[in-house]
Write a protein that holds these residues in place. Structure first.
Motif, short mmCIF file in Angstrom:
data_model
loop_
_atom_site.label_atom_id
_atom_site.label_comp_id
_atom_site.label_asym_id
_atom_site.label_seq_id
_atom_site.Cartn_x
_atom_site.Cartn_y
_atom_site.Cartn_z
N TYR A 1 16.48 4.03 -42.26
CA TYR A 1 16.26 5.46 -42.20
C TYR A 1 16.07 5.80 -43.79
CZ TYR A 1 16.56 10.26 -40.78
OH TYR A 1 16.17 12.03 -40.82
N ILE A 2 16.83 5.40 -44.62
CA ILE A 2 16.69 5.92 -45.84
C ILE A 2 15.12 5.36 -46.57
CG2 ILE A 2 17.55 5.14 -48.11
CD1 ILE A 2 20.45 5.03 -46.94
N LEU A 3 14.93 4.05 -46.17
CA LEU A 3 13.75 3.35 -46.76
C LEU A 3 12.65 4.24 -45.96
CD1 LEU A 3 14.43 -0.50 -46.72
CD2 LEU A 3 14.24 1.34 -48.63
N ASP A 4 12.65 4.51 -44.83
CA ASP A 4 11.56 5.31 -44.06
C ASP A 4 11.41 6.53 -44.83
OD1 ASP A 4 9.92 5.39 -41.71
OD2 ASP A 4 10.97 7.06 -41.10
N LEU A 5 12.47 7.19 -45.08
CA LEU A 5 12.22 8.51 -45.74
C LEU A 5 11.76 8.27 -47.11
CD1 LEU A 5 15.68 10.39 -44.45
CD2 LEU A 5 13.36 10.94 -43.95
N LEU A 6 12.21 7.34 -48.08
CA LEU A 6 11.46 7.32 -49.23
C LEU A 6 10.17 6.93 -49.22
CD1 LEU A 6 14.41 4.92 -50.75
CD2 LEU A 6 13.85 7.24 -51.66
N TYR A 7 9.75 6.22 -48.38
CA TYR A 7 8.15 5.79 -48.19
C TYR A 7 7.37 6.90 -47.21
CZ TYR A 7 8.65 1.33 -50.43
OH TYR A 7 9.07 0.38 -51.36
N PHE A 8 8.00 7.36 -46.40
CA PHE A 8 7.08 8.15 -45.40
C PHE A 8 7.76 9.50 -45.05
CE2 PHE A 8 6.77 3.69 -44.35
CZ PHE A 8 5.62 3.43 -45.05
N GLY A 9 8.45 10.05 -45.80
CA GLY A 9 9.36 11.40 -45.50
C GLY A 9 8.52 12.38 -45.39
N ASN A 10 7.20 12.63 -46.06
CA ASN A 10 6.46 13.56 -45.94
C ASN A 10 5.12 13.36 -44.84
OD1 ASN A 10 7.70 15.12 -48.14
ND2 ASN A 10 6.71 13.75 -49.56
N ASP A 11 5.38 12.40 -43.97
CA ASP A 11 4.35 12.26 -43.09
C ASP A 11 5.02 12.65 -41.86
OD1 ASP A 11 2.57 10.98 -41.15
OD2 ASP A 11 2.17 9.16 -42.34
N GLU A 12 4.60 13.68 -41.22
CA GLU A 12 5.11 14.21 -39.93
C GLU A 12 5.10 13.28 -38.75
OE1 GLU A 12 4.27 18.29 -39.24
OE2 GLU A 12 4.85 18.90 -41.05
N ASN A 13 3.72 12.70 -38.89
CA ASN A 13 3.27 12.00 -37.77
C ASN A 13 4.44 10.77 -37.50
OD1 ASN A 13 1.00 13.23 -36.76
ND2 ASN A 13 -0.20 12.56 -38.33
N GLN A 14 4.57 10.06 -38.82
CA GLN A 14 5.49 9.09 -38.81
C GLN A 14 6.70 9.40 -38.53
OE1 GLN A 14 5.07 6.00 -39.20
NE2 GLN A 14 6.83 4.99 -40.13
N THR A 15 7.31 10.56 -38.93
CA THR A 15 8.80 10.86 -38.90
C THR A 15 8.85 11.49 -37.38
OG1 THR A 15 8.52 12.86 -39.91
CG2 THR A 15 9.31 10.93 -41.19
N SER A 16 8.07 11.92 -36.75
CA SER A 16 8.40 12.47 -35.29
C SER A 16 8.41 11.29 -34.35
CB SER A 16 7.06 13.36 -34.85
OG SER A 16 5.81 12.36 -34.89
N GLN A 17 8.33 10.16 -34.67
CA GLN A 17 8.37 9.00 -33.92
C GLN A 17 9.78 8.48 -33.96
OE1 GLN A 17 5.58 6.40 -35.45
NE2 GLN A 17 4.11 6.80 -33.90
N PRO A 18 10.53 7.87 -32.71
CA PRO A 18 11.80 7.27 -32.84
C PRO A 18 11.95 5.97 -34.01
CG PRO A 18 11.05 7.70 -30.52
CD PRO A 18 9.84 7.87 -31.40
N ILE A 19 12.88 6.18 -34.41
CA ILE A 19 13.08 4.81 -35.65
C ILE A 19 12.86 3.51 -35.15
CG2 ILE A 19 15.63 4.63 -35.18
CD1 ILE A 19 14.32 4.81 -38.73
N VAL A 20 12.88 3.24 -33.70
CA VAL A 20 12.50 1.98 -33.30
C VAL A 20 11.32 1.56 -33.29
CG1 VAL A 20 14.77 1.82 -31.68
CG2 VAL A 20 12.74 2.62 -30.65
N GLN A 21 10.43 2.78 -33.42
CA GLN A 21 8.93 2.36 -33.46
C GLN A 21 8.52 2.19 -34.97
OE1 GLN A 21 6.77 5.35 -31.12
NE2 GLN A 21 8.31 5.24 -29.50
N ARG A 22 9.03 3.29 -35.88
CA ARG A 22 8.73 2.92 -37.12
C ARG A 22 9.33 1.77 -38.09
NH1 ARG A 22 11.24 8.41 -36.74
NH2 ARG A 22 12.37 8.00 -38.79
N VAL A 23 10.42 1.50 -37.60
CA VAL A 23 11.10 0.14 -38.10
C VAL A 23 11.38 -0.82 -37.16
CG1 VAL A 23 12.68 -0.69 -39.82
CG2 VAL A 23 12.11 1.67 -39.88
#
Length: 312
Positions: A72-94
């Motif tokens: 989650y930390i890495l996801d926010l560091l890289y894609f925290g401003n991408d609403e399409n990315q952060t609206s998906q469950p973490i199991v899909q993003r990572v």
């Protein structure tokens, strides 16, 4: 329902817990071996970031226990401003590389990783170092390993196995602790896992070895370490925002992180994100269990070179 989503809980049939078996010297279940050829031959990329942990070593994601905090930390560091990315469950993003839950999802972990639209790709694993696809080393991909002290890890894994219907039946705490000391858990021995990755760190410079206890003690400091390792120039304000957002209580309330909708996790038995604290083992270990564990620990870790804290 998209290929990445799990079916509605109400539509699920009762799940039969799987058997555990020896697979190339490590205990696994079919949920992590059914897609093995694709896992073994997975093609990593130079900019991939592999997040590795022993199960329940640092706030988790589907049987992907404890990788979730750093994911989650890495996801926010890289894609925290991408609403399409952060609206998906973490199991899909990572995605969880070796996962293959065919009864619950039409897509495997390797397929999810291959289909990631992001760059870099964030990929997580619980594999011991010797089973990680060789392409990660060949491509010199960056690796972040998170380790947690054995006593808290054992307690957290026990409660996770109680509520996770795709894990073998854990039995009672005393027998579970004996199995843990013997390495008879899914993904094998904690002792071998943390020591194997520590040894890999000595020969593989593109790896950061982190400790759950350090993250708990000073999350901001560890976020800074991550940024330095990854060469990120994240602003002080953004790092402070991320640090606040990844505290345990905040993550526990986030339905995109806490996995309350995953059908094979029975949160009535035990919450997926239970306590997330250092030293909870003291409320579970008896004096006799602690003495027995310390003897086994001393023997198995005497030549490892890695040191853990069991309280902060």
């Amino acid at each position: 329902m998209t290929d990445h989503e799990f079916p509605d809980v109400a539509s699920m049939k009762p799940c039969i817990r799987p058997d555990m078996f020896d697979f190339e010297g490590v205990f696994l279940t079919r949920f992590f071996t059914d897609n093995w050829e694709n896992v073994k031959n997975f093609q990593a990329r130079p900019d991939d970031i592999l997040i590795a942990t022993y199960p329940k070593a640092g706030y988790s994601a589907i049987k992907n226990p404890r990788t979730t905090w750093v994911s989650y930390i890495l996801d926010l560091l890289y894609f925290g401003n991408d609403e399409n990315q952060t609206s998906q469950p973490i199991v899909q993003r990572v995605p969880f590389l070796e996962s293959c839950f065919q009864e619950f999802s039409t897509i495997s972990g390797t397929e999810m990783a291959d289909n990631l639209p992001t760059s870099p790709r964030l990929i997580k694993t619980h594999l011991p170092v010797q089973l990680v696809p060789k392409s990660f080393w060949e491509q010199n991909s960056r690796v972040v390993y998170v380790a947690r002290n054995a006593k808290d890890n054992a307690v957290s894994y026990f409660h996770f196995d109680r509520m996770n219907m795709v894990q073998p039946e854990p039995g009672d705490w005393d027998s579970y602790l004996d199995k843990f000391m013997q390495g008879q858990n899914v993904f094998g021995s904690w002792f071998d896992h943390v020591s194997g990755w520590w040894q890999k760190k000595r020969s593989y410079p593109n790896m950061l070895y982190m400790f759950f206890e350090d993250l708990s003690e000073d999350t901001g400091r560890e976020v800074n370490r991550l940024c330095s390792f990854l060469g990120l120039s994240t602003s002080v304000q953004e790092k402070e925002k991320i640090t606040k957002g990844v505290q345990f209580d905040a993550m526990k309330q986030n339905t995109l992180i806490n996995h309350v909708t995953i059908p094979f996790l029975d949160c009535k038995i035990s919450p997926f994100m239970r306590k997330g604290k250092v030293g909870d083992w003291k409320s579970h270990f008896t004096v006799a269990q602690n003495e027995r564990f310390d003897e086994v620990y001393k023997q198995k870790m005497k030549n490892s070179g890695v040191t853990f804290r069991t309280e902060i």
